[in-house]
Design a protein around this motif. Structure first.
Motif, PDB file in Angstrom:
ATOM      1  N   ARG A 274      -1.535   3.694   9.381  1.00  0.00           N
ATOM      2  CA  ARG A 274      -0.979   4.989   8.989  1.00  0.00           C
ATOM      3  C   ARG A 274       0.512   4.943   8.678  1.00  0.00           C
ATOM      4  NH1 ARG A 274      -1.952   8.266  14.622  1.00  0.00           N
ATOM      5  NH2 ARG A 274      -0.523   7.130  15.959  1.00  0.00           N
ATOM      6  N   SER A 275       1.131   3.792   8.882  1.00  0.00           N
ATOM      7  CA  SER A 275       2.530   3.662   8.454  1.00  0.00           C
ATOM      8  C   SER A 275       2.647   3.771   6.939  1.00  0.00           C
ATOM      9  CB  SER A 275       3.101   2.323   8.934  1.00  0.00           C
ATOM     10  OG  SER A 275       2.458   1.229   8.306  1.00  0.00           O
ATOM     11  N   ILE A 276       1.517   3.622   6.244  1.00  0.00           N
ATOM     12  CA  ILE A 276       1.503   3.790   4.783  1.00  0.00           C
ATOM     13  C   ILE A 276       2.034   5.167   4.389  1.00  0.00           C
ATOM     14  CG2 ILE A 276      -0.045   4.015   2.793  1.00  0.00           C
ATOM     15  CD1 ILE A 276      -1.800   1.891   4.055  1.00  0.00           C
ATOM     16  N   THR A 277       1.767   6.176   5.224  1.00  0.00           N
ATOM     17  CA  THR A 277       2.141   7.550   4.878  1.00  0.00           C
ATOM     18  C   THR A 277       3.533   7.927   5.378  1.00  0.00           C
ATOM     19  OG1 THR A 277       1.122   8.400   6.917  1.00  0.00           O
ATOM     20  CG2 THR A 277      -0.281   8.234   4.979  1.00  0.00           C
ATOM     21  N   CYS A 278       4.335   6.952   5.767  1.00  0.00           N
ATOM     22  CA  CYS A 278       5.650   7.263   6.360  1.00  0.00           C
ATOM     23  C   CYS A 278       6.599   7.942   5.378  1.00  0.00           C
ATOM     24  CB  CYS A 278       6.284   5.999   6.931  1.00  0.00           C
ATOM     25  SG  CYS A 278       6.715   4.768   5.700  1.00  0.00           S
ATOM     26  N   SER A 279       6.342   7.847   4.093  1.00  0.00           N
ATOM     27  CA  SER A 279       7.218   8.503   3.109  1.00  0.00           C
ATOM     28  C   SER A 279       6.600   9.791   2.566  1.00  0.00           C
ATOM     29  CB  SER A 279       7.503   7.548   1.943  1.00  0.00           C
ATOM     30  OG  SER A 279       6.298   7.149   1.309  1.00  0.00           O
ATOM     31  N   LEU A 280       5.510  10.250   3.195  1.00  0.00           N
ATOM     32  CA  LEU A 280       4.820  11.435   2.683  1.00  0.00           C
ATOM     33  C   LEU A 280       5.677  12.690   2.812  1.00  0.00           C
ATOM     34  CD1 LEU A 280       2.175  12.466   1.463  1.00  0.00           C
ATOM     35  CD2 LEU A 280       1.353  12.892   3.792  1.00  0.00           C
ATOM     36  N   ASP A 281       6.521  12.769   3.846  1.00  0.00           N
ATOM     37  CA  ASP A 281       7.352  13.961   4.004  1.00  0.00           C
ATOM     38  C   ASP A 281       8.315  14.135   2.836  1.00  0.00           C
ATOM     39  OD1 ASP A 281       8.661  11.663   4.783  1.00  0.00           O
ATOM     40  OD2 ASP A 281       9.940  12.682   6.238  1.00  0.00           O
ATOM     41  N   SER A 282       8.900  13.031   2.374  1.00  0.00           N
ATOM     42  CA  SER A 282       9.817  13.123   1.231  1.00  0.00           C
ATOM     43  C   SER A 282       9.058  13.472  -0.044  1.00  0.00           C
ATOM     44  CB  SER A 282      10.570  11.805   1.046  1.00  0.00           C
ATOM     45  OG  SER A 282       9.680  10.733   0.783  1.00  0.00           O
ATOM     46  N   LEU A 283       7.830  12.995  -0.161  1.00  0.00           N
ATOM     47  CA  LEU A 283       7.021  13.332  -1.336  1.00  0.00           C
ATOM     48  C   LEU A 283       6.630  14.810  -1.309  1.00  0.00           C
ATOM     49  CD1 LEU A 283       4.782  10.141  -1.356  1.00  0.00           C
ATOM     50  CD2 LEU A 283       6.584  10.692  -2.974  1.00  0.00           C
ATOM     51  N   MET A 284       6.354  15.336  -0.114  1.00  0.00           N
ATOM     52  CA  MET A 284       6.049  16.766   0.002  1.00  0.00           C
ATOM     53  C   MET A 284       7.267  17.613  -0.373  1.00  0.00           C
ATOM     54  SD  MET A 284       3.043  17.760   0.760  1.00  0.00           S
ATOM     55  CE  MET A 284       1.483  17.045   1.246  1.00  0.00           C
ATOM     56  N   LYS A 285       8.437  17.148  -0.026  1.00  0.00           N
ATOM     57  CA  LYS A 285       9.660  17.873  -0.381  1.00  0.00           C
ATOM     58  C   LYS A 285       9.839  17.904  -1.898  1.00  0.00           C
ATOM     59  CE  LYS A 285      12.019  16.909   3.979  1.00  0.00           C
ATOM     60  NZ  LYS A 285      13.062  16.130   4.673  1.00  0.00           N
ATOM     61  N   ARG A 286       9.414  16.831  -2.566  1.00  0.00           N
ATOM     62  CA  ARG A 286       9.463  16.829  -4.039  1.00  0.00           C
ATOM     63  C   ARG A 286       8.487  17.855  -4.601  1.00  0.00           C
ATOM     64  NH1 ARG A 286       8.424  11.292  -6.600  1.00  0.00           N
ATOM     65  NH2 ARG A 286       8.583  12.680  -8.407  1.00  0.00           N
ATOM     66  N   TYR A 287       7.331  17.980  -3.973  1.00  0.00           N
ATOM     67  CA  TYR A 287       6.349  18.980  -4.395  1.00  0.00           C
ATOM     68  C   TYR A 287       6.923  20.385  -4.187  1.00  0.00           C
ATOM     69  CZ  TYR A 287       1.687  21.132  -4.839  1.00  0.00           C
ATOM     70  OH  TYR A 287       0.610  21.878  -5.240  1.00  0.00           O
ATOM     71  N   LYS A 288       7.626  20.575  -3.074  1.00  0.00           N
ATOM     72  CA  LYS A 288       8.259  21.863  -2.790  1.00  0.00           C
ATOM     73  C   LYS A 288       9.338  22.171  -3.836  1.00  0.00           C
ATOM     74  CE  LYS A 288      10.858  24.143   0.952  1.00  0.00           C
ATOM     75  NZ  LYS A 288      12.220  24.059   0.452  1.00  0.00           N
TER      76      LYS A 288
ATOM     77  N   GLN B  86       0.829  -1.208   0.000  1.00  0.00           N
ATOM     78  CA  GLN B  86       0.000   0.000   0.000  1.00  0.00           C
ATOM     79  C   GLN B  86       0.861   1.254   0.000  1.00  0.00           C
ATOM     80  OE1 GLN B  86      -2.605  -1.828  -0.943  1.00  0.00           O
ATOM     81  NE2 GLN B  86      -3.869  -0.308   0.067  1.00  0.00           N
ATOM     82  N   GLN B  87       1.962   1.212   0.714  1.00  0.00           N
ATOM     83  CA  GLN B  87       2.878   2.352   0.725  1.00  0.00           C
ATOM     84  C   GLN B  87       3.466   2.572  -0.671  1.00  0.00           C
ATOM     85  OE1 GLN B  87       5.992   2.117   3.650  1.00  0.00           O
ATOM     86  NE2 GLN B  87       7.231   3.647   2.618  1.00  0.00           N
ATOM     87  N   ASN B  88       3.861   1.501  -1.319  1.00  0.00           N
ATOM     88  CA  ASN B  88       4.403   1.613  -2.681  1.00  0.00           C
ATOM     89  C   ASN B  88       3.344   2.139  -3.648  1.00  0.00           C
ATOM     90  OD1 ASN B  88       6.878   0.615  -1.835  1.00  0.00           O
ATOM     91  ND2 ASN B  88       6.359  -1.506  -2.311  1.00  0.00           N
ATOM     92  N   GLU B  89       2.112   1.719  -3.433  1.00  0.00           N
ATOM     93  CA  GLU B  89       1.033   2.207  -4.297  1.00  0.00           C
ATOM     94  C   GLU B  89       0.845   3.709  -4.118  1.00  0.00           C
ATOM     95  OE1 GLU B  89      -3.768   1.524  -5.031  1.00  0.00           O
ATOM     96  OE2 GLU B  89      -2.586  -0.008  -3.992  1.00  0.00           O
ATOM     97  N   LEU B  90       0.914   4.181  -2.869  1.00  0.00           N
ATOM     98  CA  LEU B  90       0.779   5.614  -2.605  1.00  0.00           C
ATOM     99  C   LEU B  90       1.917   6.392  -3.255  1.00  0.00           C
ATOM    100  CD1 LEU B  90      -0.587   7.987  -1.167  1.00  0.00           C
ATOM    101  CD2 LEU B  90       0.784   7.450   0.859  1.00  0.00           C
ATOM    102  N   VAL B  91       3.134   5.895  -3.141  1.00  0.00           N
ATOM    103  CA  VAL B  91       4.295   6.570  -3.745  1.00  0.00           C
ATOM    104  C   VAL B  91       4.139   6.637  -5.260  1.00  0.00           C
ATOM    105  CG1 VAL B  91       6.771   6.372  -4.174  1.00  0.00           C
ATOM    106  CG2 VAL B  91       5.871   5.984  -1.869  1.00  0.00           C
ATOM    107  N   ARG B  92       3.736   5.523  -5.858  1.00  0.00           N
ATOM    108  CA  ARG B  92       3.553   5.513  -7.321  1.00  0.00           C
ATOM    109  C   ARG B  92       2.470   6.506  -7.745  1.00  0.00           C
ATOM    110  NH1 ARG B  92       4.161  -0.149  -6.566  1.00  0.00           N
ATOM    111  NH2 ARG B  92       1.907  -0.374  -6.504  1.00  0.00           N
ATOM    112  N   TYR B  93       1.409   6.561  -6.976  1.00  0.00           N
ATOM    113  CA  TYR B  93       0.307   7.460  -7.336  1.00  0.00           C
ATOM    114  C   TYR B  93       0.743   8.924  -7.238  1.00  0.00           C
ATOM    115  CZ  TYR B  93      -4.340   9.522  -7.501  1.00  0.00           C
ATOM    116  OH  TYR B  93      -5.439  10.263  -7.853  1.00  0.00           O
ATOM    117  N   ILE B  94       1.418   9.288  -6.135  1.00  0.00           N
ATOM    118  CA  ILE B  94       1.865  10.675  -5.977  1.00  0.00           C
ATOM    119  C   ILE B  94       2.894  11.031  -7.047  1.00  0.00           C
ATOM    120  CG2 ILE B  94       3.067  12.274  -4.441  1.00  0.00           C
ATOM    121  CD1 ILE B  94       1.775  10.880  -2.088  1.00  0.00           C
TER     122      ILE B  94
END
Length: 682
Positions: A416-430, A354-362
């Motif tokens: 909610r461990s699925i979102t553990c890589s969200l901070d790095s994805l937000m940095k990519r958005y930044k 699920q975490q990988n799916e979230l990363v791929r989607y973002i």
């Protein structure tokens, strides 16, 4: 009754309220009906006060072994005798009625044919007692060898019929329901006879103990296992299923259908205290658990893994909570379908997928946004405002994945461990926004406007839904969003301040007091803010509020710079009126733009009062009030302000600064609102 073989009808324990002659007729009738030489229910050498057919306590060891246990102190379920062995009053009346209206006797074979297993069992027990009940000499048993063999054969036949009806427990019709009910009573009777033989000190028949309780146990266990090992195939829910998912589905449906059958049909064949529904539920639970363990050992793909976990944590618990089953089955006793040591690797596999799916989607969402910007495309407009669907799409994905994972693994903390890589994805958005700002292409302004809406949406989700994120990830993401908003505001406001510099320079000068400098500043502000059209209302309000604060900071900085000297009361009054009017003018303009920063006007009005006042104590009060509200006010700021009043002595300035120092010492510096720290004094 306690009829003795010697035929004594006068003993107290045998009278039962029936005259001797009536008892004789009753005994004779029982002999005719049973085809034996002793009355039905006769027990040779029985323990005083105990019927040979009465209900005993304790049958199974463990859950299933307790299936036929009677409540403590309760006698058999089918026998009408009292605890002293006598028939109850109602039973005596039934006996008298039977003597008046005799029934046609049944042979053993007829009883089996009509599935009257309990009566057939009673007849065999009576025959057994005639042959073995008393201290019988071996020679006598040899003389009755044929009868013993016949009785053993009949017991074997009855056992086969009991086994046959037990195997039909899930295919019962009206007649076989009666048969299973009778079989359950028979097992009770034979169990009690086994218990009776345990108390005797002589050799028991070869068929004792018969252990039909164990027969019941093994039969039910094998029946449940066979049904779960070979569940019926179903066309329900199979579209798009893998073979493993189909196997799990069929086992689950078989369990569901069979438990409903147990509750609706099989339960009626057992006394309530046997709790047969719970016993069957535990057997099906064990069988289902065993099947899932075997499947889990194969090494599952992500979809199969998720489907298995849903059965463990969602479908199966929900099934047991349905009213029809929950009223008969205690699900808490059953526990989890799989042990934690098996669940943990499955949950980790699922959550990683699920975490990988979230990363791929973002990645895909951000990639599309970047490609559109590179192609020179502008975001779409909705109601005149630039809108990006980046935040909406990502938020929906996060919300859906976390909620789904919580259902699958049964724990929001794990989900909610699925979102553990969200901070790095937000940095990519930044980083994407920084590139848009740096290159500043024709469509960059529209992109940043749309991004501000996304930043606001992300912040709302992070602040209002903390359960979706681990705290450290949530904090890091909020910091990234704050930096992005600051960068976007700077992108819009920095050019505006550059354009306003000619008007800023005239503030706090003699020209400011004698010419319409502030009017020109308001006109320039109006021209600059026209370019902000395209922001949604809430983002525009935030940007304009920050703009008002920055303009006010610049106004105060220019005033405290000291380019104008106020030599007397008249000049100081003129400056007071000018600052007051300017404060009201700024408030009116920015209020029209949507800003709600009323506190900025109060700062300017307080500074104006300090310029107007001539009495030292009055000035001290105003400065103390300002220092209380804004602990970042410094002596430098007050000294620069008082120097504008050239008639204010150095001693007076020192006194006011001491007042400020005392005030700040007593004022908490933890207040969040700051202003003067942004007003730089050289």
């Amino acid at each position: 009754m306690c009829l003795r073989f010697h035929g004594c009808f006068s003993c107290r324990s045998c009278r039962g309220g029936i005259p001797s002659f009536s008892r004789f007729r009753f005994w004779t009738r029982m002999r005719i009906r049973s085809g034996s030489t002793e009355p039905e229910g006769f027990t040779r050498n029985s323990v005083p006060g105990q019927s040979a057919l009465s209900m005993g306590t304790g049958w199974f060891n463990g859950r299933l072994m307790k299936m036929f246990r009677s409540p403590r102190g309760q006698e058999g379920l089918t026998l009408p005798s009292n605890t002293d062995g006598r028939l109850s009053t109602s039973s005596e009346e039934e006996v008298e009625q039977m003597m008046v209206s005799p029934t046609v006797p049944h042979t053993f074979e007829q009883m089996l044919e009509e599935q009257l297993f309990s009566k057939a069992s009673q007849q065999l027990i009576e025959r057994e007692e005639l042959l073995f009940g008393q201290n019988t000499e071996e020679q006598k048993l040899k003389d009755h060898e044929a009868e013993v063999k016949s009785l053993a054969a009949d017991y074997s036949t009855l056992r086969d019929r009991i086994l046959q009806i037990l195997l039909q427990s899930f295919s019962l019709d009206i007649e076989s329901v009666k048969g299973l009910t009778s079989a359950v009573i028979t097992i009770h009777q034979e169990h009690q006879q086994d218990q009776l033989w345990k108390q005797r000190s002589r050799t028991s028949p070869c068929w004792r103990p018969c252990r039909w309780t164990e027969l019941h146990n093994k039969t039910v266990l094998s029946l449940v296992k066979a049904r779960m090992d070979n569940p019926q195939k179903s066309s329900e829910g199979q579209r798009g299923m893998s073979s493993i998912m189909e196997d799990i589905f069929c086992m689950g449906k078989q369990l569901k259908d069979d438990l409903h059958f147990v509750v609706n049909v099989v339960k009626t064949c057992y006394p309530p205290e046997h709790n047969i529904c719970q016993s069957y539920a535990e057997l099906f639970h064990q069988a289902f658990s065993f099947g899932l363990k075997n499947i889990a050992d194969f090494g599952l793909g992500d979809k199969d893994c998720a489907y298995l976990l849903r059965w463990v944590n969602e479908y199966y618990p929900d099934l047991l909570q349905k009213p029809e089953l929950s009223s008969e089955i205690n699900a808490d006793v059953l526990g989890k379908l799989l042990p934690q040591e098996l669940l943990k690797p499955l949950e980790e596999q699922f959550l990683n997928s699920q975490q990988n799916e979230l990363v791929r989607y973002i990645d895909r969402v951000l990639g599309e946004a970047k490609q559109n910007w590179s192609n020179g495309e502008e975001p779409v407009r909705e109601e005149g405002c630039y809108v990006s669907h980046v935040a909406y799409d990502i938020i929906q994905c996060i919300n859906g994945l976390v909620k789904s994972a919580c259902t699958v693994v049964g724990d929001i903390n794990k989900a909610r461990s699925i979102t553990c890589s969200l901070d790095s994805l937000m940095k990519r958005y930044k980083s994407f926004q920084e590139e848009v700002v740096r290159l500043n292409r024709a469509n960059s302004r529209a992109i940043i406007m749309a991004n501000l809406g996304c930043i606001q949406q992300f912040r709302e989700v992070l602040e209002k839904n903390p359960h979706l994120f681990k705290e450290n990830i949530r904090t890091e993401c909020l910091q990234v969003l704050t930096a992005m908003k600051k960068s976007a505001h700077s992108y819009f406001l920095t050019p505006m301040h550059e354009a306003l510099k000619p008007q800023y320079r005239k503030l706090g000068t003699n020209e400011w007091l004698s010419k319409p400098v502030f009017k020109n500043l308001l006109l320039s502000l109006q021209r600059q803010t026209e370019d902000l059209q395209g922001l949604n209302q809430s983002c525009l309000q935030e940007l304009v509020s920050q703009f008002e604060e920055e303009v006010t900071v610049e106004y105060v900085r220019r005033l405290l710079k000291g380019d104008v000297k106020l030599k007397d009361r008249n000049q100081q009054n003129q400056a007071y009126h000018e600052v007051k009017e300017n404060a009201e003018g700024l408030r009116t303009f920015f209020l029209g733009m949507g800003s709600d920063q009323l506190w900025l006007q109060e700062i300017l009005l307080t500074l104006a009062e300090v310029l107007r006042l001539q009495d030292l104590p009055a000035v001290q009060v105003q400065v103390a009030s300002l220092g209380t509200l804004y602990p970042d006010l410094s002596e430098k700021h007050i000294s620069a302000l008082l120097k504008l009043k050239t008639n204010f002595t150095r001693s007076d300035r020192k006194t006011v600064k001491e007042t400020l120092t005392d005030t700040l010492r007593e004022t908490s510096r933890n207040q969040t609102r700051t202003f003067f720290s942004n007003v730089l004094i050289k």
